[in-house]
Design a protein around this motif. Sequence first.
Motif, PDB file in Angstrom:
ATOM      1  N   GLU A  47       0.634  -1.272  -0.248  1.00 45.24           N
ATOM      2  CA  GLU A  47       0.021   0.029  -0.021  1.00 45.24           C
ATOM      3  C   GLU A  47       0.828   1.114   0.011  1.00 45.24           C
ATOM      4  OE1 GLU A  47      -3.937   1.868   2.098  1.00 45.24           O
ATOM      5  OE2 GLU A  47      -2.704   0.318   3.269  1.00 45.24           O
ATOM      6  N   ASP A  48       1.849   1.353   0.886  1.00 46.06           N
ATOM      7  CA  ASP A  48       2.569   2.663   0.896  1.00 46.06           C
ATOM      8  C   ASP A  48       3.909   2.675   0.889  1.00 46.06           C
ATOM      9  OD1 ASP A  48       3.077   1.817   3.559  1.00 46.06           O
ATOM     10  OD2 ASP A  48       2.341   3.509   4.574  1.00 46.06           O
ATOM     11  N   GLY A  49       4.603   1.322   1.033  1.00 47.46           N
ATOM     12  CA  GLY A  49       6.107   0.978   0.895  1.00 47.46           C
ATOM     13  C   GLY A  49       6.766   1.174   2.266  1.00 47.46           C
ATOM     14  N   GLY A  50       6.084   1.807   3.189  1.00 49.39           N
ATOM     15  CA  GLY A  50       6.491   2.087   4.399  1.00 49.39           C
ATOM     16  C   GLY A  50       7.014   0.753   5.309  1.00 49.39           C
ATOM     17  N   PRO A  51       7.167   1.044   6.588  1.00 48.61           N
ATOM     18  CA  PRO A  51       7.623  -0.267   7.424  1.00 48.61           C
ATOM     19  C   PRO A  51       6.256  -0.857   7.678  1.00 48.61           C
ATOM     20  CG  PRO A  51       7.536   1.791   8.748  1.00 48.61           C
ATOM     21  CD  PRO A  51       7.369   2.175   7.282  1.00 48.61           C
ATOM     22  N   ILE A  52       6.643  -2.230   8.012  1.00 43.95           N
ATOM     23  CA  ILE A  52       5.466  -3.035   8.306  1.00 43.95           C
ATOM     24  C   ILE A  52       5.205  -3.193   9.655  1.00 43.95           C
ATOM     25  CG2 ILE A  52       4.891  -5.517   8.257  1.00 43.95           C
ATOM     26  CD1 ILE A  52       6.709  -5.792   5.751  1.00 43.95           C
ATOM     27  N   ILE A  53       6.266  -2.959  10.779  1.00 41.33           N
ATOM     28  CA  ILE A  53       5.936  -3.205  11.778  1.00 41.33           C
ATOM     29  C   ILE A  53       6.103  -1.498  12.573  1.00 41.33           C
ATOM     30  CG2 ILE A  53       6.646  -3.815  14.113  1.00 41.33           C
ATOM     31  CD1 ILE A  53       5.548  -5.967  12.625  1.00 41.33           C
ATOM     32  N   TYR A  54       5.138  -1.095  13.573  1.00 41.46           N
ATOM     33  CA  TYR A  54       5.386   0.231  13.960  1.00 41.46           C
ATOM     34  C   TYR A  54       5.841  -0.210  15.708  1.00 41.46           C
ATOM     35  CZ  TYR A  54       3.713   4.496  16.581  1.00 41.46           C
ATOM     36  OH  TYR A  54       3.582   5.474  17.234  1.00 41.46           O
ATOM     37  N   LYS A  55       6.807   0.433  15.813  1.00 47.56           N
ATOM     38  CA  LYS A  55       7.157   0.268  17.396  1.00 47.56           C
ATOM     39  C   LYS A  55       7.007   1.563  18.018  1.00 47.56           C
ATOM     40  CE  LYS A  55      11.222  -2.220  15.818  1.00 47.56           C
ATOM     41  NZ  LYS A  55      12.735  -2.403  15.486  1.00 47.56           N
ATOM     42  N   GLN A  56       6.359   1.473  19.487  1.00 45.74           N
ATOM     43  CA  GLN A  56       6.036   2.590  20.231  1.00 45.74           C
ATOM     44  C   GLN A  56       6.390   2.256  21.847  1.00 45.74           C
ATOM     45  OE1 GLN A  56       2.004   3.271  20.918  1.00 45.74           O
ATOM     46  NE2 GLN A  56       2.141   5.476  20.009  1.00 45.74           N
ATOM     47  N   VAL A  57       6.997   3.088  22.469  1.00 46.92           N
ATOM     48  CA  VAL A  57       7.412   2.930  23.780  1.00 46.92           C
ATOM     49  C   VAL A  57       6.271   2.857  24.457  1.00 46.92           C
ATOM     50  CG1 VAL A  57       8.812   4.004  25.671  1.00 46.92           C
ATOM     51  CG2 VAL A  57       9.602   4.027  23.417  1.00 46.92           C
ATOM     52  N   ARG A  58       6.311   1.885  25.423  1.00 47.70           N
ATOM     53  CA  ARG A  58       4.985   1.908  26.291  1.00 47.70           C
ATOM     54  C   ARG A  58       5.481   1.795  27.706  1.00 47.70           C
ATOM     55  NH1 ARG A  58      -0.493   1.711  24.434  1.00 47.70           N
ATOM     56  NH2 ARG A  58      -0.409   2.256  22.106  1.00 47.70           N
ATOM     57  N   VAL A  59       4.688   1.693  28.614  1.00 47.84           N
ATOM     58  CA  VAL A  59       4.891   1.462  29.848  1.00 47.84           C
ATOM     59  C   VAL A  59       4.373   0.194  30.470  1.00 47.84           C
ATOM     60  CG1 VAL A  59       5.033   2.538  32.569  1.00 47.84           C
ATOM     61  CG2 VAL A  59       4.898   3.971  30.554  1.00 47.84           C
ATOM     62  N   GLY A  60       5.077  -0.890  31.240  1.00 50.60           N
ATOM     63  CA  GLY A  60       4.597  -1.790  31.654  1.00 50.60           C
ATOM     64  C   GLY A  60       4.855  -1.819  32.989  1.00 50.60           C
ATOM     65  N   LYS A  61       4.969  -3.382  33.707  1.00 48.97           N
ATOM     66  CA  LYS A  61       4.667  -3.555  34.894  1.00 48.97           C
ATOM     67  C   LYS A  61       6.031  -2.834  35.779  1.00 48.97           C
ATOM     68  CE  LYS A  61       5.205  -7.534  38.153  1.00 48.97           C
ATOM     69  NZ  LYS A  61       5.591  -8.964  38.211  1.00 48.97           N
ATOM     70  N   ASP A  62       5.645  -2.341  36.636  1.00 49.56           N
ATOM     71  CA  ASP A  62       6.525  -1.683  37.566  1.00 49.56           C
ATOM     72  C   ASP A  62       7.004  -0.453  36.849  1.00 49.56           C
ATOM     73  OD1 ASP A  62       6.140  -3.510  39.661  1.00 49.56           O
ATOM     74  OD2 ASP A  62       7.662  -4.649  39.059  1.00 49.56           O
ATOM     75  N   GLY A  63       6.416   0.283  35.858  1.00 50.62           N
ATOM     76  CA  GLY A  63       6.652   1.496  35.140  1.00 50.62           C
ATOM     77  C   GLY A  63       7.828   1.305  34.283  1.00 50.62           C
ATOM     78  N   LYS A  64       8.255  -0.187  34.069  1.00 44.51           N
ATOM     79  CA  LYS A  64       9.500  -0.373  33.108  1.00 44.51           C
ATOM     80  C   LYS A  64       8.844   0.008  31.679  1.00 44.51           C
ATOM     81  CE  LYS A  64      11.656  -4.150  31.071  1.00 44.51           C
ATOM     82  NZ  LYS A  64      11.532  -5.702  30.630  1.00 44.51           N
ATOM     83  N   ARG A  65       9.780   0.820  30.724  1.00 44.69           N
ATOM     84  CA  ARG A  65       9.343   1.146  29.429  1.00 44.69           C
ATOM     85  C   ARG A  65       9.946   0.065  28.612  1.00 44.69           C
ATOM     86  NH1 ARG A  65       9.439   7.245  28.440  1.00 44.69           N
ATOM     87  NH2 ARG A  65       8.707   7.894  30.599  1.00 44.69           N
ATOM     88  N   PHE A  66       8.996  -0.285  27.438  1.00 46.60           N
ATOM     89  CA  PHE A  66       9.639  -1.250  26.471  1.00 46.60           C
ATOM     90  C   PHE A  66       8.809  -0.742  25.111  1.00 46.60           C
ATOM     91  CE2 PHE A  66       5.328  -2.656  27.820  1.00 46.60           C
ATOM     92  CZ  PHE A  66       4.573  -3.118  26.719  1.00 46.60           C
ATOM     93  N   GLU A  67       9.239  -1.542  24.050  1.00 48.65           N
ATOM     94  CA  GLU A  67       8.938  -1.186  22.885  1.00 48.65           C
ATOM     95  C   GLU A  67       7.960  -2.151  22.385  1.00 48.65           C
ATOM     96  OE1 GLU A  67      12.046  -1.316  19.932  1.00 48.65           O
ATOM     97  OE2 GLU A  67      12.218   0.980  19.708  1.00 48.65           O
TER      98      GLU A  67
END
Length: 182
Positions: A47-67
């Motif tokens: 469709e647009d030739g862009g990336p297939i996977i989108y990565k976004q920083v989120r906050v998980g258990k005990d406030g740990k950040r992950f993609e």
Amino acid sequence: MLINQRQVKSRKTYHFAKGVFDIAMSALGLVFLSPVIAVIAYGIKHEDGGPIIYKQVRVGKDGKRFEMYKFHSMVINADQLLSTLKGQNEIDGAMFKMKYDPRITKVGHFIREHSLDELPQLVNVLKGDMSLVGPRPSLPSEVEQYTDYDKQRLYVVPVCTGLWQATERNNGIMLDLMKWLN
């Protein structure tokens, strides 16, 4: 009512069994859904030739950040366009939701409508950043606005499928997928 964090952490057998279940089910899910994943990946790239996977920083258990991983369902510069749309937010609170978001691509509409954009999060489950059932992971900007009550969400591993995904989205996923593939 606030929950005691020590009580949550003390359930070691439960957490071990849930972890084993999460890993087994996400691995099986990735294997069995690999044909669907491949078709979606092709559709996004085509469709647009862009990336297939989108990565976004989120906050998980005990406030740990992950993609957190998702299929790319929006135009390439969607994050930059968000600031121009903030005034059209359709919900109260820290999250942004807009029913007819102009940033969503055609393939993106389909995969979001059927929660297929969430499939790459099975990799997050394998990595231990997420679980299969429970509260959704939050954006850091959302966590900054949390009350003490809201912060209880950080006591547990965030998940791929939350209440909204399980109850509010269309149930005819496979029928619609077959129509889309034909």
